[in-house]
Design a protein around this motif. Structure first.
Motif, PDB file in Angstrom:
ATOM      1  N   TYR A 243      -6.563  -1.241  -3.327  1.00 43.96           N
ATOM      2  CA  TYR A 243      -5.304  -0.746  -2.754  1.00 43.96           C
ATOM      3  C   TYR A 243      -4.239  -1.832  -2.777  1.00 43.96           C
ATOM      4  O   TYR A 243      -3.085  -1.580  -3.162  1.00 43.96           O
ATOM      5  CB  TYR A 243      -5.550  -0.269  -1.322  1.00 43.96           C
ATOM      6  N   THR A 246      -2.806  -2.425  -6.317  1.00 44.58           N
ATOM      7  CA  THR A 246      -1.809  -1.433  -6.755  1.00 44.58           C
ATOM      8  C   THR A 246      -0.454  -1.725  -6.135  1.00 44.58           C
ATOM      9  O   THR A 246       0.583  -1.557  -6.790  1.00 44.58           O
ATOM     10  CB  THR A 246      -2.249  -0.001  -6.390  1.00 44.58           C
ATOM     11  N   ARG A 247      -0.453  -2.174  -4.891  1.00 38.30           N
ATOM     12  CA  ARG A 247       0.814  -2.499  -4.223  1.00 38.30           C
ATOM     13  C   ARG A 247       1.463  -3.724  -4.886  1.00 38.30           C
ATOM     14  O   ARG A 247       2.672  -3.756  -5.106  1.00 38.30           O
ATOM     15  CB  ARG A 247       0.570  -2.765  -2.734  1.00 38.30           C
ATOM     16  N   SER A 252       1.968   3.375  -7.251  1.00 37.19           N
ATOM     17  CA  SER A 252       1.208   4.144  -6.269  1.00 37.19           C
ATOM     18  C   SER A 252       0.367   5.189  -6.999  1.00 37.19           C
ATOM     19  O   SER A 252       0.823   5.793  -7.971  1.00 37.19           O
ATOM     20  CB  SER A 252       2.150   4.838  -5.276  1.00 37.19           C
ATOM     21  N   ASP A 257      -4.725   5.040  -3.290  1.00 36.67           N
ATOM     22  CA  ASP A 257      -4.182   5.061  -1.935  1.00 36.67           C
ATOM     23  C   ASP A 257      -5.286   5.315  -0.911  1.00 36.67           C
ATOM     24  O   ASP A 257      -5.170   4.899   0.243  1.00 36.67           O
ATOM     25  CB  ASP A 257      -3.099   6.139  -1.810  1.00 36.67           C
ATOM     26  N   ASN A 260      -7.062   2.507   1.158  1.00 37.68           N
ATOM     27  CA  ASN A 260      -6.395   1.878   2.292  1.00 37.68           C
ATOM     28  C   ASN A 260      -7.276   2.003   3.531  1.00 37.68           C
ATOM     29  O   ASN A 260      -7.513   3.104   4.030  1.00 37.68           O
ATOM     30  CB  ASN A 260      -5.041   2.550   2.532  1.00 37.68           C
TER      31      ASN A 260
END
Length: 312
Positions: A243, A246-247, A252, A257, A260
Protein backbone atom coordinates in the motif's frame (compact mmCIF):
# COMPACT_ATOMS: atom_id res chain seq x y z
CA UNK A 1 -20.83 -5.32 26.67
CA UNK A 2 -17.70 -3.50 27.80
CA UNK A 3 -14.86 -3.02 25.31
CA UNK A 4 -11.50 -2.18 26.87
CA UNK A 5 -9.13 0.13 24.98
CA UNK A 6 -5.60 1.08 25.99
CA UNK A 7 -5.39 4.81 25.24
CA UNK A 8 -1.64 5.04 25.97
CA UNK A 9 -0.56 2.36 23.47
CA UNK A 10 0.84 3.29 20.06
CA UNK A 11 3.24 5.78 18.52
CA UNK A 12 0.57 8.47 18.24
CA UNK A 13 -1.19 7.94 21.56
CA UNK A 14 -3.12 9.41 23.22
CA UNK A 15 -4.28 11.71 20.40
CA UNK A 16 -4.89 8.92 17.86
CA UNK A 17 -6.41 6.51 20.37
CA UNK A 18 -8.81 9.11 21.75
CA UNK A 19 -9.89 10.24 18.29
CA UNK A 20 -10.37 6.61 17.28
CA UNK A 21 -12.41 5.96 20.41
CA UNK A 22 -14.69 8.86 19.56
CA UNK A 23 -15.17 7.53 16.01
CA UNK A 24 -15.90 4.03 17.30
CA UNK A 25 -18.37 5.23 19.94
CA UNK A 26 -20.59 6.62 17.18
CA UNK A 27 -21.03 3.08 15.81
CA UNK A 28 -21.73 1.34 19.09
CA UNK A 29 -25.28 0.46 20.07
CA UNK A 30 -27.00 0.91 23.41
CA UNK A 31 -25.46 -1.41 25.96
CA UNK A 32 -22.08 -1.37 24.22
CA UNK A 33 -19.69 0.65 26.39
CA UNK A 34 -16.14 1.70 25.56
CA UNK A 35 -13.84 1.60 28.60
CA UNK A 36 -10.76 3.83 28.25
CA UNK A 37 -7.73 2.59 30.17
CA UNK A 38 -4.95 5.10 30.80
CA UNK A 39 -4.53 8.52 32.38
CA UNK A 40 -8.13 9.58 33.06
CA UNK A 41 -7.47 13.34 33.22
CA UNK A 42 -5.53 13.33 29.96
CA UNK A 43 -8.24 11.23 28.32
CA UNK A 44 -11.01 13.64 29.25
CA UNK A 45 -8.95 16.65 28.15
CA UNK A 46 -8.29 15.12 24.72
CA UNK A 47 -11.93 14.11 24.29
CA UNK A 48 -13.08 17.66 24.99
CA UNK A 49 -10.42 19.09 22.65
CA UNK A 50 -11.61 16.72 19.91
CA UNK A 51 -15.21 17.86 20.35
CA UNK A 52 -16.41 14.70 22.07
CA UNK A 53 -18.39 14.16 25.23
CA UNK A 54 -16.39 12.60 28.10
CA UNK A 55 -19.64 11.28 29.60
CA UNK A 56 -19.98 8.80 26.72
CA UNK A 57 -17.09 6.70 28.05
CA UNK A 58 -16.05 4.82 31.14
CA UNK A 59 -12.55 5.30 32.55
CA UNK A 60 -10.05 3.22 34.47
CA UNK A 61 -7.07 5.23 35.65
CA UNK A 62 -3.71 3.69 34.70
CA UNK A 63 -1.05 6.42 34.56
CA UNK A 64 1.96 4.31 33.51
CA UNK A 65 2.89 3.24 30.00
CA UNK A 66 4.91 0.28 28.69
CA UNK A 67 7.24 1.58 26.01
CA UNK A 68 7.65 -0.13 22.66
CA UNK A 69 11.25 -1.11 23.41
CA UNK A 70 10.75 -2.38 26.95
CA UNK A 71 11.20 -6.06 27.80
CA UNK A 72 7.64 -7.47 27.80
CA UNK A 73 7.82 -9.81 30.80
CA UNK A 74 9.78 -7.39 32.99
CA UNK A 75 7.52 -4.48 32.09
CA UNK A 76 4.33 -6.38 32.91
CA UNK A 77 5.77 -7.38 36.30
CA UNK A 78 7.41 -4.05 37.17
CA UNK A 79 4.63 -1.74 35.95
CA UNK A 80 1.38 -2.95 37.55
CA UNK A 81 -0.17 0.49 36.99
CA UNK A 82 0.55 0.54 33.27
CA UNK A 83 -2.39 0.67 30.89
CA UNK A 84 -1.60 -2.80 29.50
CA UNK A 85 -1.19 -4.42 32.93
CA UNK A 86 -4.39 -2.84 34.23
CA UNK A 87 -6.25 -3.77 31.05
CA UNK A 88 -5.40 -7.43 31.43
CA UNK A 89 -6.28 -7.39 35.12
CA UNK A 90 -9.72 -6.03 34.21
CA UNK A 91 -10.08 -8.68 31.51
CA UNK A 92 -9.10 -11.43 33.95
CA UNK A 93 -11.65 -10.20 36.49
CA UNK A 94 -14.41 -9.98 33.88
CA UNK A 95 -14.77 -6.21 34.32
CA UNK A 96 -14.32 -5.82 30.55
CA UNK A 97 -15.24 -8.29 27.79
CA UNK A 98 -12.30 -7.59 25.48
CA UNK A 99 -9.02 -5.70 25.50
CA UNK A 100 -7.28 -3.94 22.62
CA UNK A 101 -4.03 -2.01 22.42
CA UNK A 102 -1.65 -0.64 19.79
CA UNK A 103 1.14 -0.77 22.35
CA UNK A 104 4.02 -3.17 22.97
CA UNK A 105 3.19 -6.40 21.06
CA UNK A 106 5.31 -8.59 23.32
CA UNK A 107 3.65 -7.17 26.43
CA UNK A 108 0.24 -7.86 24.91
CA UNK A 109 1.17 -11.49 24.25
CA UNK A 110 2.70 -11.97 27.70
CA UNK A 111 -0.27 -10.26 29.33
CA UNK A 112 -2.76 -12.43 27.47
CA UNK A 113 -1.04 -15.72 28.30
CA UNK A 114 -0.39 -14.90 31.97
CA UNK A 115 -3.71 -13.21 32.77
CA UNK A 116 -6.62 -14.79 30.87
CA UNK A 117 -4.36 -17.75 29.93
CA UNK A 118 -4.36 -20.15 27.01
CA UNK A 119 -7.51 -22.16 26.30
CA UNK A 120 -7.07 -25.76 27.52
CA UNK A 121 -5.99 -27.96 24.63
CA UNK A 122 -4.36 -25.13 22.67
CA UNK A 123 -0.59 -25.66 22.49
CA UNK A 124 0.25 -22.03 21.70
CA UNK A 125 -1.90 -18.98 20.85
CA UNK A 126 -1.43 -17.46 17.40
CA UNK A 127 -1.74 -13.97 15.96
CA UNK A 128 -3.95 -13.75 12.87
CA UNK A 129 -4.11 -11.10 10.16
CA UNK A 130 -6.28 -10.38 7.13
CA UNK A 131 -4.95 -11.01 3.63
CA UNK A 132 -6.77 -9.29 0.71
CA UNK A 133 -7.80 -11.50 -2.21
CA UNK A 134 -7.34 -10.34 -5.79
CA UNK A 135 -11.05 -10.70 -6.70
CA UNK A 136 -12.83 -9.70 -3.52
CA UNK A 137 -12.83 -10.21 0.21
CA UNK A 138 -9.89 -11.48 2.21
CA UNK A 139 -8.43 -14.55 3.86
CA UNK A 140 -6.75 -15.19 7.21
CA UNK A 141 -3.01 -15.76 7.73
CA UNK A 142 -1.62 -17.15 10.99
CA UNK A 143 0.66 -17.20 12.87
CA UNK A 144 2.21 -13.81 12.08
CA UNK A 145 4.46 -13.31 15.06
CA UNK A 146 3.51 -15.03 18.30
CA UNK A 147 5.63 -18.14 17.68
CA UNK A 148 8.82 -17.69 15.67
CA UNK A 149 9.64 -21.36 16.17
CA UNK A 150 6.89 -23.96 15.86
CA UNK A 151 6.47 -27.70 16.18
CA UNK A 152 4.52 -29.56 13.45
CA UNK A 153 1.60 -30.35 15.79
CA UNK A 154 1.00 -26.63 16.35
CA UNK A 155 0.12 -25.88 12.72
CA UNK A 156 -3.07 -27.99 12.53
CA UNK A 157 -4.23 -26.14 15.63
CA UNK A 158 -3.54 -22.83 13.92
CA UNK A 159 -5.64 -24.11 11.03
CA UNK A 160 -8.54 -24.85 13.37
CA UNK A 161 -8.23 -21.50 15.17
CA UNK A 162 -8.19 -19.66 11.83
CA UNK A 163 -11.13 -21.68 10.50
CA UNK A 164 -13.28 -20.94 13.53
CA UNK A 165 -12.42 -17.24 13.34
CA UNK A 166 -13.08 -17.06 9.58
CA UNK A 167 -16.40 -18.84 9.95
CA UNK A 168 -17.88 -17.23 13.04
CA UNK A 169 -16.48 -13.69 12.86
CA UNK A 170 -16.31 -13.20 9.08
CA UNK A 171 -19.04 -15.61 7.95
CA UNK A 172 -16.84 -17.75 5.64
CA UNK A 173 -18.50 -21.16 5.45
CA UNK A 174 -16.27 -24.27 5.49
CA UNK A 175 -13.10 -22.20 5.02
CA UNK A 176 -10.39 -23.85 2.92
CA UNK A 177 -7.14 -24.23 4.90
CA UNK A 178 -3.74 -24.22 3.21
CA UNK A 179 -0.19 -24.72 4.47
CA UNK A 180 2.25 -22.02 3.34
CA UNK A 181 5.09 -23.78 1.57
CA UNK A 182 7.70 -23.54 -1.19
CA UNK A 183 5.82 -25.91 -3.51
CA UNK A 184 2.42 -27.52 -4.03
CA UNK A 185 3.68 -31.10 -3.80
CA UNK A 186 3.20 -32.94 -0.52
CA UNK A 187 6.89 -33.84 -0.28
CA UNK A 188 8.10 -30.20 -0.57
CA UNK A 189 9.21 -28.05 2.34
CA UNK A 190 11.37 -28.05 5.45
CA UNK A 191 11.17 -30.24 8.53
CA UNK A 192 8.31 -28.20 9.94
CA UNK A 193 6.04 -28.29 6.90
CA UNK A 194 6.92 -31.91 6.08
CA UNK A 195 5.90 -32.86 9.61
CA UNK A 196 2.79 -30.69 9.65
CA UNK A 197 1.36 -31.74 6.28
CA UNK A 198 0.19 -35.28 7.24
CA UNK A 199 -1.15 -33.99 10.55
CA UNK A 200 -3.25 -31.38 8.75
CA UNK A 201 -4.31 -33.88 6.10
CA UNK A 202 -5.59 -36.27 8.77
CA UNK A 203 -7.34 -33.57 10.80
CA UNK A 204 -11.05 -33.93 10.01
CA UNK A 205 -11.98 -30.71 11.80
CA UNK A 206 -10.42 -28.52 9.11
CA UNK A 207 -10.99 -28.33 5.36
CA UNK A 208 -7.34 -28.87 4.40
CA UNK A 209 -6.57 -28.31 0.71
CA UNK A 210 -2.79 -28.84 0.75
CA UNK A 211 0.20 -26.59 0.26
CA UNK A 212 -0.12 -22.96 -0.80
CA UNK A 213 2.78 -21.13 -2.40
CA UNK A 214 3.34 -17.48 -1.55
CA UNK A 215 2.34 -16.43 -5.08
CA UNK A 216 -1.10 -17.96 -4.40
CA UNK A 217 -1.59 -16.16 -1.10
CA UNK A 218 -3.79 -13.46 -2.62
CA UNK A 219 -5.83 -15.85 -4.78
CA UNK A 220 -9.02 -17.73 -3.90
CA UNK A 221 -7.17 -21.00 -3.32
CA UNK A 222 -7.39 -20.84 0.47
CA UNK A 223 -9.41 -18.88 3.05
CA UNK A 224 -7.01 -19.67 5.89
CA UNK A 225 -3.25 -20.00 5.38
CA UNK A 226 -1.11 -21.48 8.15
CA UNK A 227 2.61 -20.95 8.83
CA UNK A 228 5.07 -20.43 11.66
CA UNK A 229 5.31 -16.96 13.18
CA UNK A 230 8.67 -16.18 11.59
CA UNK A 231 7.51 -16.76 8.01
CA UNK A 232 4.15 -15.17 8.75
CA UNK A 233 5.68 -11.99 10.11
CA UNK A 234 7.95 -11.68 7.06
CA UNK A 235 4.95 -12.08 4.75
CA UNK A 236 2.87 -9.63 6.80
CA UNK A 237 5.45 -6.85 6.69
CA UNK A 238 6.10 -7.36 2.98
CA UNK A 239 2.35 -7.17 2.31
CA UNK A 240 2.05 -4.01 4.41
CA UNK A 241 4.62 -2.35 2.15
CA UNK A 242 2.42 -2.77 -0.96
CA UNK A 243 0.00 0.00 0.00
CA UNK A 244 2.78 2.44 0.91
CA UNK A 245 4.63 1.68 -2.34
CA UNK A 246 1.58 2.55 -4.44
CA UNK A 247 1.30 5.86 -2.58
CA UNK A 248 4.99 6.63 -3.09
CA UNK A 249 4.64 5.80 -6.78
CA UNK A 250 1.67 8.14 -7.02
CA UNK A 251 -1.08 5.79 -8.12
CA UNK A 252 -4.16 4.24 -6.59
CA UNK A 253 -5.46 0.72 -7.18
CA UNK A 254 -8.56 -0.82 -5.59
CA UNK A 255 -6.73 -4.08 -4.82
CA UNK A 256 -3.63 -2.53 -3.29
CA UNK A 257 -5.81 -0.08 -1.36
CA UNK A 258 -7.06 -3.09 0.59
CA UNK A 259 -3.56 -3.61 1.99
CA UNK A 260 -4.07 -0.48 4.09
CA UNK A 261 -3.84 -1.80 7.67
CA UNK A 262 -6.29 0.87 8.85
CA UNK A 263 -9.21 -1.06 7.34
CA UNK A 264 -8.69 -4.04 9.63
CA UNK A 265 -7.73 -2.26 12.83
CA UNK A 266 -5.74 -4.96 14.53
CA UNK A 267 -4.77 -8.61 14.79
CA UNK A 268 -6.58 -10.98 17.16
CA UNK A 269 -4.65 -13.27 19.50
CA UNK A 270 -6.44 -16.58 18.95
CA UNK A 271 -6.30 -19.33 21.54
CA UNK A 272 -6.62 -17.35 24.78
CA UNK A 273 -9.67 -17.19 27.05
CA UNK A 274 -10.88 -13.72 26.04
CA UNK A 275 -10.88 -11.45 22.98
CA UNK A 276 -7.48 -9.73 22.74
CA UNK A 277 -6.60 -7.44 19.80
CA UNK A 278 -3.13 -6.10 18.99
CA UNK A 279 -3.03 -2.94 16.90
CA UNK A 280 -0.25 -1.63 14.69
CA UNK A 281 2.19 0.65 16.50
CA UNK A 282 1.53 3.44 13.99
CA UNK A 283 -2.25 3.10 14.33
CA UNK A 284 -4.23 6.10 13.14
CA UNK A 285 -7.66 7.09 14.53
CA UNK A 286 -9.29 5.09 11.71
CA UNK A 287 -7.28 1.99 12.68
CA UNK A 288 -8.17 2.42 16.35
CA UNK A 289 -11.84 2.72 15.43
CA UNK A 290 -11.73 -0.51 13.44
CA UNK A 291 -9.81 -2.25 16.22
CA UNK A 292 -12.64 -1.40 18.62
CA UNK A 293 -15.27 -2.61 16.12
CA UNK A 294 -13.37 -5.89 15.63
CA UNK A 295 -13.40 -6.31 19.41
CA UNK A 296 -17.16 -5.82 19.36
CA UNK A 297 -17.58 -8.40 16.58
CA UNK A 298 -15.50 -10.94 18.46
CA UNK A 299 -17.63 -10.51 21.57
CA UNK A 300 -20.90 -10.73 19.64
CA UNK A 301 -19.81 -13.84 17.74
CA UNK A 302 -18.92 -15.64 20.99
CA UNK A 303 -15.80 -16.85 19.18
CA UNK A 304 -13.98 -17.65 22.43
CA UNK A 305 -16.71 -20.07 23.52
CA UNK A 306 -16.69 -21.70 20.09
CA UNK A 307 -12.92 -22.20 20.27
CA UNK A 308 -13.23 -23.66 23.77
CA UNK A 309 -15.87 -26.11 22.55
CA UNK A 310 -13.75 -27.14 19.58
CA UNK A 311 -10.70 -27.86 21.72
CA UNK A 312 -12.64 -29.64 24.43
Amino acid sequence: MKIGLDILGGDFAPEATIQGAILASKQLADGQQLVLIGDEQIAKQHIEQAGGNPAFFEYVHAPDQIGMNEHPTKAIAQKPNSSISVGFQLLKEGAIDSFASAGNTGAMLVGAVFSVKTIPGVLRPAIATNVPKIKQGFGILLDVGANADCKPEMLPQFGLLGSLFAEHVYGIQSPAVGLLNIGEEEEKGNMLTLGAYPLMKDNKRINFIGNVESRELFSDKADVVVCDGFAGNVVLKLAESFYMLTRKKGFSDSFFDRFNYEQYGGSPVLGVNAPVIIGHGISSPEAIKNMVLLSKNMIESEIIEKIKSAFN
